[in-house]
Write an enzyme that holds these catalytic residues in place. Structure first.
Site, PDB file in Angstrom:
ATOM      1  CD  GLU A  55      -4.336  -3.509   9.977  1.00 31.04           C
ATOM      2  OE1 GLU A  55      -3.549  -2.577   9.742  1.00 31.04           O
ATOM      3  OE2 GLU A  55      -5.558  -3.333  10.056  1.00 31.04           O
ATOM      4  CG  HIS A  70      -9.291   2.254   4.855  1.00 29.40           C
ATOM      5  ND1 HIS A  70     -10.480   1.596   4.704  1.00 29.40           N
ATOM      6  CD2 HIS A  70      -8.326   1.320   4.678  1.00 29.40           C
ATOM      7  CE1 HIS A  70     -10.245   0.324   4.437  1.00 29.40           C
ATOM      8  NE2 HIS A  70      -8.958   0.139   4.415  1.00 29.40           N
ATOM      9  CB  VAL A 119       4.148  -0.168   9.298  1.00 26.71           C
ATOM     10  CG1 VAL A 119       5.055   1.016   8.951  1.00 26.71           C
ATOM     11  CG2 VAL A 119       3.320   0.143  10.536  1.00 26.71           C
ATOM     12  CE  LYS A 163      -1.400  -0.539  11.300  1.00 31.59           C
ATOM     13  NZ  LYS A 163      -1.065  -0.216   9.936  1.00 31.59           N
ATOM     14  CG  MET A 212      -1.984  -1.049   1.233  1.00 28.24           C
ATOM     15  SD  MET A 212      -3.099  -0.970  -0.177  1.00 28.24           S
ATOM     16  CE  MET A 212      -4.161   0.392   0.268  1.00 28.24           C
TER      17      MET A 212
HETATM   18  P1  NAD Z   1       2.930  -4.800   3.471  1.00 29.45           P
HETATM   19  O1  NAD Z   1       3.345  -5.942   4.331  1.00 29.45           O
HETATM   20  O2  NAD Z   1       2.952  -4.976   2.006  1.00 29.45           O
HETATM   21  O3  NAD Z   1       3.811  -3.533   3.807  1.00 29.45           O
HETATM   22  C1  NAD Z   1       4.167  -3.125   5.085  1.00 29.45           C
HETATM   23  C2  NAD Z   1       5.493  -2.417   4.991  1.00 29.45           C
HETATM   24  O4  NAD Z   1       5.745  -1.826   6.254  1.00 29.45           O
HETATM   25  C3  NAD Z   1       6.667  -3.312   4.662  1.00 29.45           C
HETATM   26  O5  NAD Z   1       7.400  -2.768   3.585  1.00 29.45           O
HETATM   27  C4  NAD Z   1       7.503  -3.305   5.945  1.00 29.45           C
HETATM   28  O6  NAD Z   1       8.893  -3.421   5.697  1.00 29.45           O
HETATM   29  C5  NAD Z   1       7.139  -1.939   6.497  1.00 29.45           C
HETATM   30  N1  NAD Z   1       7.399  -1.821   7.914  1.00 29.45           N
HETATM   31  C6  NAD Z   1       7.134  -2.688   8.903  1.00 29.45           C
HETATM   32  N2  NAD Z   1       7.548  -2.189  10.084  1.00 29.45           N
HETATM   33  C7  NAD Z   1       8.063  -0.980   9.847  1.00 29.45           C
HETATM   34  C8  NAD Z   1       8.658   0.020  10.665  1.00 29.45           C
HETATM   35  N3  NAD Z   1       8.775  -0.160  11.948  1.00 29.45           N
HETATM   36  N4  NAD Z   1       9.081   1.160  10.072  1.00 29.45           N
HETATM   37  C9  NAD Z   1       8.945   1.331   8.752  1.00 29.45           C
HETATM   38  N5  NAD Z   1       8.410   0.413   7.933  1.00 29.45           N
HETATM   39  C10 NAD Z   1       7.977  -0.727   8.469  1.00 29.45           C
HETATM   40  O7  NAD Z   1       1.461  -4.412   3.977  1.00 29.45           O
HETATM   41  P2  NAD Z   1       0.307  -3.621   3.197  1.00 29.45           P
HETATM   42  O8  NAD Z   1      -0.610  -4.586   2.536  1.00 29.45           O
HETATM   43  O9  NAD Z   1       0.902  -2.521   2.402  1.00 29.45           O
HETATM   44  O10 NAD Z   1      -0.514  -3.001   4.415  1.00 29.45           O
HETATM   45  C11 NAD Z   1      -0.055  -1.873   5.112  1.00 29.45           C
HETATM   46  C12 NAD Z   1      -1.196  -1.259   5.881  1.00 29.45           C
HETATM   47  O11 NAD Z   1      -2.232  -0.889   4.983  1.00 29.45           O
HETATM   48  C13 NAD Z   1      -1.847  -2.189   6.893  1.00 29.45           C
HETATM   49  O12 NAD Z   1      -2.219  -1.450   8.010  1.00 29.45           O
HETATM   50  C14 NAD Z   1      -3.062  -2.696   6.158  1.00 29.45           C
HETATM   51  O13 NAD Z   1      -4.099  -3.096   7.028  1.00 29.45           O
HETATM   52  C15 NAD Z   1      -3.457  -1.472   5.378  1.00 29.45           C
HETATM   53  N6  NAD Z   1      -4.276  -1.721   4.192  1.00 29.45           N
HETATM   54  C16 NAD Z   1      -4.005  -2.742   3.353  1.00 29.45           C
HETATM   55  C17 NAD Z   1      -4.797  -2.952   2.233  1.00 29.45           C
HETATM   56  C18 NAD Z   1      -4.489  -4.055   1.265  1.00 29.45           C
HETATM   57  O14 NAD Z   1      -5.288  -4.274   0.338  1.00 29.45           O
HETATM   58  N7  NAD Z   1      -3.391  -4.747   1.399  1.00 29.45           N
HETATM   59  C19 NAD Z   1      -5.859  -2.064   1.962  1.00 29.45           C
HETATM   60  C20 NAD Z   1      -6.087  -0.992   2.826  1.00 29.45           C
HETATM   61  C21 NAD Z   1      -5.291  -0.837   3.932  1.00 29.45           C
END
Ligand code: NAD
Length: 738
Positions: free
Chosen positions: A416, A464, A414, A421, A338
């Site tokens: 979920e 969101h 980051v 968080k 995301m």
């Molecule tokens: P993802 O696993 O693809 O990405 C998360 C990223 O966060 C990774 O690159 C990781 O290295 C990074 N990260 C983790 N800890 C960190 C830290 N301490 N400092 C900096 N970076 C850090 O996950 P995603 O699918 O992109 O989801 C991210 C957020 O978006 C979540 O909260 C999720 O619920 C939300 N979200 C996801 C979707 C979806 O369709 N996947 C849709 C809406 C919202």
């Protein structure tokens, strides 16, 4: 010389009047009542002035015109709805006359006796294209910004000011139908290939080329007003038409499941119109237009997809008195799936982005997503090399939180996970400047809970996004208990800057969109468990107007994510909060069979290597005893999908999660494609009336479970014959009231 408010008229030495449309105080020209009156007067003036040999009409703005004005359409509905109560026959008659006003004006232009040329310098849509088609000549600039379209079908109506008749007399019938029933945009080159414009020229040659057409002796007679005129392909009674017309309604039905009266009316107008003289054809169009305008579909679609969407986009929910935010820089933390795309849409809006992840490799990998998207846009001609390079230069990958010290807004994306968080919120806030806003993109964690980790919860908010971020037009803005007005204003300014539509939602598990989406998916689980064949489930959903079947959608969002959410719900709210049969189905799919959805190539569907298409997994039918297709009522399946989603939306209103019906409607269409012809979840209920809806819910509850039981609010609304737009009037107390 007469002066006008919206136009200037300058006649040159050759006797060519240049009419420039440039409405004061508006970013785009639109048709209003005043504009029509002035255009009428200009026709009279140019006819009366013997020095005028011909007329070129163009726009003084960067676009030509977007078509009809909101306020004009609103006033037409207001008039009709009020008059309908007093005198229904008169209401219909008056509506017919009102509808014919534009048709008559353009026909007057076309038969004025002097040649008119439309010089199309930018986007030319709807009524503006219909006016241009009434001109005797059309020249378009070859600029990338020129988009030519009759998009009315997308808001439930159709081109009703001569569009269906002129397009089908200029282009071949198949292309004409395709253009109007989909509302697609044409480039200038495509419009020329379809015979809708005569010339495509360099932007600086536009006016000279238009004038030259007149100097070259352009006739002031439309082709259909010449003796012996024949429509391209020879009209209806030809062998080619015998191929096209019998198939056309079937193709339309395949695409729309018969849900869009506006689309069907286009077919009728063209088919019937091509068989009669032009003026009779215009009358036929006017009659169908009057009829379609009176449908619930047209009313609801115009309200949600045209009026409300624009109002929300313009910040209808933005708190007053807070200066507009100019984003000098935005931080995105988490450069994963995301975050990487959020960085892209932000940079594409011209805002510099610092993209932070745990290490520079992960951050750089996140930026590479934008590199891929830019490359793709350049290859499709949507961006130039320079624009692409500039966009990428705005994204700076980093592993240092200190690089966020000068941002106005941080978006956190980051993992979920509450603890991850929490650590990120603390680390970011340690460097974030005073007054900057922290926004979380969490999809399941309540914002008020996350805000407990913040030292300044008033500056903490949820923003969101939906995936794919580049394509999805909606963003949910979530208010925590302590979120302040400034955070809301900044979040809405940001959503406007990246040109998405926001809805403002109070904090709740799943917010608005996911709460509704999971109802949709859970209804499909129920149907599977009852033994409804999977193909019927998917097809019934599409016939109900949903763009993607529920099982297909579950594969896209991942079945193990559904499992995670069900388990989290049990953990937080207890066993009774989920249906054990749903959990058993999903545990079997994920734990026993490793069928997680598209992401591992196996879910409710199988995903063979391309070019083969996905197909429903045949073994699914061994899970539960299958019902015979003939014993299943498809109409009831369709109702179950729409009703369970609409009920959930009604609950969000009752709980005060969503407070403005416009947001529930627009959010449901942009967020998960809720049957657009209904105008959205609440318009679906309002459209049939609360009383009918409650009766339907009671009936479904008796056969398919308690989750269909209508809520207290709905019963009260049914008893009082109220609508959501009446009871929760979004315009209450404002002069916007329609
Ligand atoms: P993802 O696993 O693809 O990405 C998360 C990223 O966060 C990774 O690159 C990781 O290295 C990074 N990260 C983790 N800890 C960190 C830290 N301490 N400092 C900096 N970076 C850090 O996950 P995603 O699918 O992109 O989801 C991210 C957020 O978006 C979540 O909260 C999720 O619920 C939300 N979200 C996801 C979707 C979806 O369709 N996947 C849709 C809406 C919202």
């Amino acid at each position: 010389m007469t002066t006008y408010i919206n136009f200037t008229v300058e006649t040159d030495a050759d006797g060519i009047a240049l009419v420039t449309w440039d409405m004061p105080g508006k970013s785009m020209n639109v048709f209003t009542s005043d504009v029509m009156e002035e255009l009428d007067a200009i026709i009279d003036q140019t006819v009366a002035d013997s020095a005028v040999k011909g007329v070129v009409v163009t726009s003084g703005k960067s676009t030509f015109s977007g078509g009809a004005d909101l306020s004009m359409i609103k006033s037409m509905f207001t008039f009709f709805n009020e008059e309908k109560v007093r005198d229904p026959d008169n209401a219909a008659r008056k509506l017919f006359d009102l509808v014919g006003r534009m048709t008559g004006l353009f026909r007057k232009l076309e038969t004025s006796g002097k040649p008119w040329v439309s010089a199309i310098n930018g986007t030319c849509m709807g009524g503006a294209l219909e006016m241009s088609l009434a001109c005797h000549g059309r020249v378009a600039s070859n600029a990338k910004s020129v988009k030519i379209a009759l998009p009315e079908v997308k808001v439930g109506i159709f081109p009703g000011a001569g569009g269906t008749q002129r397009v089908s007399r200029l282009a071949d019938a198949q292309s004409a139908l395709q253009m109007m029933t989909t509302g697609q945009s044409l480039t200038a080159a495509r419009a020329k290939a379809m015979n809708l414009v005569h010339q495509v020229v360099e932007p600086d040659q536009l006016i000279p080329a238009a004038k030259q057409m007149i100097k070259d002796g352009l006739k002031a007679v439309a082709p259909w007003d010449e003796r012996g005129f024949k429509a391209p392909g020879g009209g209806i009674w030809t062998p080619a038409s015998a191929q096209l017309w019998p198939a056309a309604p079937a193709i339309l039905r395949r695409e729309t499941a018969g849900n869009y009266p506006g689309a069907l009316a286009i077919l009728k107008c063209v088919y019937e119109g091509l068989q009669v003289p032009f003026d009779t054809a215009l009358k036929i169009e006017q009659r169908y237009f009057t009829e379609v305008l009176q449908t619930t579909e047209a009313f609801s679609m115009i309200r949600s997809l045209f009026i409300s969407m624009q109002e929300l986009g313009k910040g209808a929910r933005r708190p007053a008195g807070i200066p507009k935010t100019e984003f000098r820089k935005v931080g995105v933390v988490g450069a994963g799936f995301m975050g990487a795309s959020i960085a892209y849409v932000t940079a594409a809006a011209g805002i510099p982005v610092t993209l932070v992840d745990r290490d520079i490799e992960a951050a750089t990998k996140g930026k590479s997503v934008s590199e891929g998207l830019v490359k793709d846009s350049i290859s499709k001609g949507r961006l130039t090399q320079d624009e692409g390079a500039a966009l990428l230069s705005r994204i700076t990958p980093s592993a240092e939180y200190t690089d966020l010290k000068d941002v106005s807004l941080v978006i956190e994306a980051v993992f979920e996970d509450r603890d991850v968080k929490k650590a990120v919120i603390e680390a970011v806030e340690a460097v974030l400047p005073e007054g900057a806003i922290f926004a979380s993109n969490t999809s399941t964690l309540p914002i008020s809970g996350l805000a407990k980790n913040s030292r300044r919860p008033a500056d903490f908010i949820g923003v969101h996004f939906f995936s794919p971020v580049e394509k999805m037009m909606l963003t949910e803005v979530i208010l925590g208990k302590e979120t302040g007005d400034t955070a809301l204003a900044v979040a809405l300014d940001y959503v406007a800057a990246i040109r998405k539509t926001p809805i403002v939602v109070n904090d709740t598990r799943g917010f608005f969109v996911n709460r509704c989406v999971f109802r949709y998916i859970h209804e499909a689980y129920d149907m599977l468990i009852e033994g409804v064949p999977a193909a019927m489930i998917e097809n019934a959903a599409k016939m109900a107007g949903m763009p993607v079947g529920p099982l297909s959608l579950n594969d896209e969002v991942a079945i193990d994510l559904s499992q995670k959410i069900l388990k989290a719900t049990v953990a937080d709210l207890g066993e009774a909060a989920v249906d054990p049969k749903h959990l058993a189905l999903i545990n079997r799919m994920v734990d026993d069979l490793d069928r997680r959805g598209r992401k591992n190539g196996r879910g409710f569907y199988d995903y063979p290597a391309k070019p083969a298409k996905k197909s429903l997994w045949p073994e699914l039918k061994t899970f539960y005893p299958q019902k015979k297709a003939d014993d299943i009522d498809v109409a009831v399946l369709k109702q179950r999908f729409l009703v369970t989603i609409a009920l959930e939306a009604a609950r969000t209103i009752e709980e005060g999660i969503v407070t403005d019906p416009r947001e529930a409607d627009v959010g449901s269409i942009l967020g998960f494609g809720f049957a657009p012809y209904t105008g959205g979840v609440l318009s679906y209920i309002d459209g049939m009336g609360a009383k009918t809806f409650v009766a339907l819910c009671d009936k479904l509850a008796s056969s398919y479970g308690k989750h269909f039981e209508p809520t207290a609010l709905l019963r009260d609304m049914a008893a009082k014959a109220e609508t959501f737009y009446g009871r929760f009037d979004p315009y209450a107390g404002t002069k916007e009231a329609a």
